[in-house]
Scaffold this motif. Sequence first.
Motif: not given
Length: 459
Positions: A313-320, A294-296, A275-287
Amino acid sequence: DQTTSDPKVCIVGGGPAGFYTAQHLVKVNVQVDIYERLPVPFGLVRFGVAPDHPEVKNVINTFTQTAQHARCSFHGNVRVGKDVTVEELQEAYHAVVLSYGAEGNRTMGVPGEDLAGVYSAKDFVGWYNGLPRNRELRPDLSCETAVILGQGNVALDVARMLLSPVDILKKTDITQHALDALAESSVRRVLIVGRRGPLQVACTIKELREMVNLPGTRPEMEASEFEGIAETLKSLARPRKRLTELLLKAAIETPGEEELEKRNRAERAWGFRFLRRPLEVLPSTDLIRAAGIRLAVNRLEGDGEGVRAVATGEVEDVECGLVISSIGYKSLPIDPAVPFDTRKAIIPNTMGRVQQTAGLYCSGWVKRGPTGVIATTMNDSFDTARTLLQDIGKGTLDVSTVKPGSQGVSALLEKRGVKPVSFSDWEKIDSEETRRGETRGKPREKMLDVGEMLQVARA
Ligand code: FAD
């Protein structure tokens, strides 16, 4: 002359669809030429099927018999649409069968998809299986957690490759560079993400069982995602029921002593996230690199076949640090002369007859879309071959004129400086690869460079 008056058919693509179509056609008096882009045959049997599934690759024996049939010839290193057009093939043959598979891939269409550390499963698979165009991929395996988006068999193949003990992989035909990289890999945890629930996972039981039994690993699932699932078991059709039982066993059942011991010793973990859909790949601090995803969070609406995932409407971030999208392959048009349905990404056809174009047929993934195992591809290729033979029988496919076949095409290729690779040329590559494999205790060590393949073929 018997040979010149036989119907002449050419097949574009030397994967399972091409070989199975040919196998059916050579049973009658049809001359078949297979044109393949690469110097080596067998398509995804060589470049897709996982290295630790050698039994699946036994179909190569049947394909080899077909290739060695008196009425069949293989012409590798010929890219249709570039080296020779489909119209030119239609001039030279009574019929053309398009079986060129699905060489593109579906993209997620989310921000961050181009960051370092994000790969398509197609490229990742191509890398460990020695597809020449993916040899320089060098995936960064220096992170602890990898996220795979998609829960089909390809996703599980990739998860298995990331987590399998190198001692198992080193006895397979995995390319040496991939083996070396995996031996150094820091990946310890693989999360396999899907937008729907446990009852909709798209893998088959064989692949799930392999994950469950993978040495050195333990399952890491969220018990809450399985609420209510056990209660539905009774109402499920048998294959889905068995798959779900296995999933429940891995996810929530208390393990027996032996399994508990395995899990306690395990240094690596894998788990489904539902039950998770990708919304965005989150960048490292140096981008530059992927640092998370980030998963919906979805919930399911409806039931049975009609069940749909809807965002809560809920969102979850997973480090990877590694993201591999395994959301599907996609066929591409190869020649403007061939109709193409861009929405479905297939060649529009009726039972293998390409719509609105006499003498053109299709089979395999380009005919029905990139799903299904080799057996599915076999059946649909036999169907296309039957359709073609019926058309000859009915006279709707005209085979009364004499066509030049491969002779006509060879002349064109020669003028263009293209040198095809025959099946016996491939057998030289095959024995050299086998020889190189033997020195390392592997069934083969694949050549990664087209130039080298051609050199060995012509030696
Ligand atoms: P392909 O196998 O892709 O063959 C198409 C061929 O056409 C290729 O050789 C390509 O080089 C060639 N081609 C492309 N463009 C051109 C051109 N312009 N000119 C000439 N030639 C061209 N099935 C199983 O049963 N068991 C498994 O374990 C399994 N594992 C899989 C793992 C992965 C990663 C994938 C992606 C698939 C797997 N499958 C498996 C499914 C199986 O591989 C497919 O069902 C089958 O390969 C489809 O056959 P095809 O001939 O349509 O396509």
